[in-house]
Design a protein around this motif. Structure first.
Motif, PDB file in Angstrom:
ATOM      1  N   SER A 171     -31.153 -15.064  -1.959  1.00 34.99           N
ATOM      2  CA  SER A 171     -30.548 -14.928  -0.619  1.00 34.99           C
ATOM      3  C   SER A 171     -29.350 -13.982  -0.601  1.00 34.99           C
ATOM      4  O   SER A 171     -29.227 -13.140   0.297  1.00 34.99           O
ATOM      5  N   ALA A 172     -28.472 -14.069  -1.587  1.00 32.36           N
ATOM      6  CA  ALA A 172     -27.280 -13.212  -1.582  1.00 32.36           C
ATOM      7  C   ALA A 172     -27.662 -11.749  -1.736  1.00 32.36           C
ATOM      8  O   ALA A 172     -27.168 -10.873  -1.001  1.00 32.36           O
ATOM      9  N   GLU A 173     -28.555 -11.468  -2.684  1.00 31.35           N
ATOM     10  CA  GLU A 173     -28.971 -10.086  -2.904  1.00 31.35           C
ATOM     11  C   GLU A 173     -29.784  -9.542  -1.738  1.00 31.35           C
ATOM     12  O   GLU A 173     -29.679  -8.360  -1.391  1.00 31.35           O
ATOM     13  N   MET A 174     -30.597 -10.394  -1.119  1.00 26.01           N
ATOM     14  CA  MET A 174     -31.405  -9.932   0.010  1.00 26.01           C
ATOM     15  C   MET A 174     -30.538  -9.562   1.206  1.00 26.01           C
ATOM     16  O   MET A 174     -30.912  -8.697   2.002  1.00 26.01           O
ATOM     17  N   ALA A 175     -29.373 -10.170   1.329  1.00 25.06           N
ATOM     18  CA  ALA A 175     -28.437  -9.750   2.380  1.00 25.06           C
ATOM     19  C   ALA A 175     -28.020  -8.305   2.122  1.00 25.06           C
ATOM     20  O   ALA A 175     -27.910  -7.490   3.052  1.00 25.06           O
ATOM     21  N   GLY A 176     -27.803  -7.967   0.851  1.00 23.52           N
ATOM     22  CA  GLY A 176     -27.487  -6.587   0.497  1.00 23.52           C
ATOM     23  C   GLY A 176     -28.653  -5.652   0.741  1.00 23.52           C
ATOM     24  O   GLY A 176     -28.474  -4.517   1.212  1.00 23.52           O
ATOM     25  N   VAL A 177     -29.864  -6.110   0.420  1.00 20.09           N
ATOM     26  CA  VAL A 177     -31.070  -5.315   0.681  1.00 20.09           C
ATOM     27  C   VAL A 177     -31.177  -5.002   2.168  1.00 20.09           C
ATOM     28  O   VAL A 177     -31.438  -3.855   2.566  1.00 20.09           O
ATOM     29  N   ASN A 178     -30.953  -5.996   2.992  1.00 13.43           N
ATOM     30  CA  ASN A 178     -31.060  -5.800   4.445  1.00 13.43           C
ATOM     31  C   ASN A 178     -30.020  -4.813   4.961  1.00 13.43           C
ATOM     32  O   ASN A 178     -30.305  -4.006   5.853  1.00 13.43           O
ATOM     33  N   ARG A 179     -28.820  -4.846   4.377  1.00 15.63           N
ATOM     34  CA  ARG A 179     -27.783  -3.883   4.787  1.00 15.63           C
ATOM     35  C   ARG A 179     -28.210  -2.466   4.420  1.00 15.63           C
ATOM     36  O   ARG A 179     -28.029  -1.523   5.206  1.00 15.63           O
ATOM     37  N   ILE A 180     -28.764  -2.305   3.226  1.00 11.49           N
ATOM     38  CA  ILE A 180     -29.211  -0.978   2.794  1.00 11.49           C
ATOM     39  C   ILE A 180     -30.337  -0.479   3.694  1.00 11.49           C
ATOM     40  O   ILE A 180     -30.371   0.696   4.091  1.00 11.49           O
ATOM     41  N   ILE A 181     -31.272  -1.367   4.022  1.00  8.52           N
ATOM     42  CA  ILE A 181     -32.395  -0.989   4.887  1.00  8.52           C
ATOM     43  C   ILE A 181     -31.886  -0.475   6.230  1.00  8.52           C
ATOM     44  O   ILE A 181     -32.335   0.571   6.726  1.00  8.52           O
ATOM     45  N   LEU A 182     -30.926  -1.183   6.811  1.00  5.24           N
ATOM     46  CA  LEU A 182     -30.374  -0.758   8.102  1.00  5.24           C
ATOM     47  C   LEU A 182     -29.669   0.587   7.973  1.00  5.24           C
ATOM     48  O   LEU A 182     -29.781   1.453   8.847  1.00  5.24           O
ATOM     49  N   ASP A 183     -28.956   0.762   6.864  1.00  7.04           N
ATOM     50  CA  ASP A 183     -28.212   2.011   6.644  1.00  7.04           C
ATOM     51  C   ASP A 183     -29.158   3.197   6.436  1.00  7.04           C
ATOM     52  O   ASP A 183     -28.933   4.288   6.978  1.00  7.04           O
ATOM     53  N   LYS A 184     -30.220   2.984   5.672  1.00  8.14           N
ATOM     54  CA  LYS A 184     -31.118   4.084   5.309  1.00  8.14           C
ATOM     55  C   LYS A 184     -32.171   4.382   6.369  1.00  8.14           C
ATOM     56  O   LYS A 184     -32.888   5.374   6.251  1.00  8.14           O
ATOM     57  N   ALA A 185     -32.273   3.524   7.377  1.00  5.71           N
ATOM     58  CA  ALA A 185     -33.213   3.806   8.465  1.00  5.71           C
ATOM     59  C   ALA A 185     -32.566   4.656   9.551  1.00  5.71           C
ATOM     60  O   ALA A 185     -33.171   4.942  10.587  1.00  5.71           O
TER      61      ALA A 185
ATOM     62  N   GLU B 243     -26.244  -3.759 -10.352  1.00  9.65           N
ATOM     63  CA  GLU B 243     -26.505  -3.781  -8.912  1.00  9.65           C
ATOM     64  C   GLU B 243     -27.751  -2.978  -8.532  1.00  9.65           C
ATOM     65  O   GLU B 243     -28.169  -2.987  -7.376  1.00  9.65           O
ATOM     66  N   GLY B 244     -28.339  -2.286  -9.484  1.00 15.00           N
ATOM     67  CA  GLY B 244     -29.454  -1.397  -9.175  1.00 15.00           C
ATOM     68  C   GLY B 244     -30.667  -2.097  -8.608  1.00 15.00           C
ATOM     69  O   GLY B 244     -31.430  -1.507  -7.835  1.00 15.00           O
ATOM     70  N   HIS B 245     -30.853  -3.387  -8.973  1.00 13.04           N
ATOM     71  CA  HIS B 245     -32.035  -4.100  -8.480  1.00 13.04           C
ATOM     72  C   HIS B 245     -32.030  -4.253  -6.962  1.00 13.04           C
ATOM     73  O   HIS B 245     -33.088  -4.302  -6.340  1.00 13.04           O
TER      74      HIS B 245
END
Length: 341
Positions: free
Chosen positions: A28-42, A81-83
């Motif tokens: 859950s914690a890492e997926m919050a980071g994934v979601n932030r990256i997705i929003l940023d890179k879209a 953090e690369g994962h």
């Protein structure tokens, strides 16, 4: 045309949500980071790109593939953090393939709402899919792992091959089970395999552990797709996020159809030729197709094969010591199978 199917239950199957919860809690914690990256890179200055991308990104997918990347990295003891960035890249690759899939399949619905190609057209869908693939590769480069780049770029090529293989087999009732399994190994399982393998790769784990998680992901991916195939003829529209019978209406040759065709008589084979090969689908044909599936136990056989591949995925984890990540990955297999419950 009616879209009623028959919901198939599996003896001893568990609630899918309960099976997925350990994985959700783990990442859950890492997926919050994934979601932030997705929003940023879209983001793009070209207005159509974020508009179309977010149509699919925000449509409620479970993001199972990036969760596998996070969990596999945790299982491998990775401390960087690369994962998180690689998990976002995996999700962008998946989203790109969905956009391309809907164009190839001429699908009008995706996850229960109008597909991007229906709203913006085929050209925009293909090009935005290409944009997302480009962003995925940018993120891989940012991580700086040649191993991860090799694994994911190879998967991208294999997925494209799978799409071409599926196109060649489209509406071909002569497609064999082996040929179909080759298609889904390329088209679906390759990304599951890569998503799981990059975790131990960036953690510099031994080749045996990387191979084990690659095997886990590949077999999980095959099981996942076979359950999807079964649910198209035996699912619940509300839970599926799409109409029962979408594969039938699109003329897709999936494993339940292949088994039903092989096991049927001449008249039944003519039915499949008319509907799927010829595209001549009439009122009542879906119900008749479901009846043939019941008669020849094609759904049960497809789910039995899914359980077989799920068992291979679970066994692949046996080389790792017992841990919370290993348990969560094992439960993810149960989730994939339990979706048919």
């Amino acid at each position: 045309m009616s879209t009623l199917g028959v919901v198939v239950s599996i003896d001893g199957a568990r609630d899918p949500a309960a099976s997925l919860k350990p994985l959700l809690d783990l990442v859950s914690a890492e997926m919050a980071g994934v979601n932030r990256i997705i929003l940023d890179k879209a983001v793009s200055d070209v207005e159509l790109i974020p508009e179309l991308a977010h149509h699919l990104i925000d449509s409620g997918g479970k993001r199972l593939r990036p969760m596998l990347t996070i969990a596999a990295a945790k299982l491998s003891g990775y401390g960087g953090e690369g994962h998180v960035r690689l998990a976002a890249a995996v999700e962008f690759m998946h989203t790109a393939t969905l956009l391309h899939d809907d164009v190839v399949d001429e699908s009008d619905v995706r996850r229960g709402k109008a597909s991007a190609r229906r709203l913006w057209g085929n050209q925009a869908s293909v090009l935005v899919g290409d944009f997302l693939l480009g962003q995925a590769f940018r993120m891989m480069v940012d991580v700086g792992s040649l191993s991860a780049l090799r694994i994911l770029s190879n998967a991208a090529a294999v997925i494209a091959e799978g799409e071409v293989m599926q196109l060649s087999a489209a509406k071909n009732m002569g497609t064999t089970e082996d040929e179909y399994l080759a298609i889904i190994n390329a088209k679906t399982a390759a990304l599951f395999a890569a998503a799981a393998e990059v975790g131990p790769a960036i953690a510099n784990r031994p080749a045996a552990e990387q191979a084990a998680l690659r095997s886990y992901g590949r077999n999980l991916g095959v099981a996942f797709q076979l359950v999807d195939d079964a649910l198209d003829y035996a699912g619940d529209s509300a839970r599926l996020g799409k109409s029962v019978g979408d594969d039938f209406r699109e003329g897709k040759i999936t494993l339940p159809v292949i088994l039903c065709y092989r096991r049927g008589n001449d008249a039944e084979r003519e039915f499949w030729q008319r509907t799927l090969s010829g595209g001549d689908i009439r009122d009542g044909d879906l119900e008749h197709a479901i009846g043939l599936m019941r008669r020849h136990k094609a759904i049960e056989a497809t789910l039995e094969r899914a359980r077989h591949y799920g068992a291979i995925a679970s066994d692949a984890l046996a080389i790792f010591p017992e841990s919370t990540p290993r348990s969560a990955l094992a439960e993810a297999v149960a989730f994939c199978i339990a979706r048919a419950h």
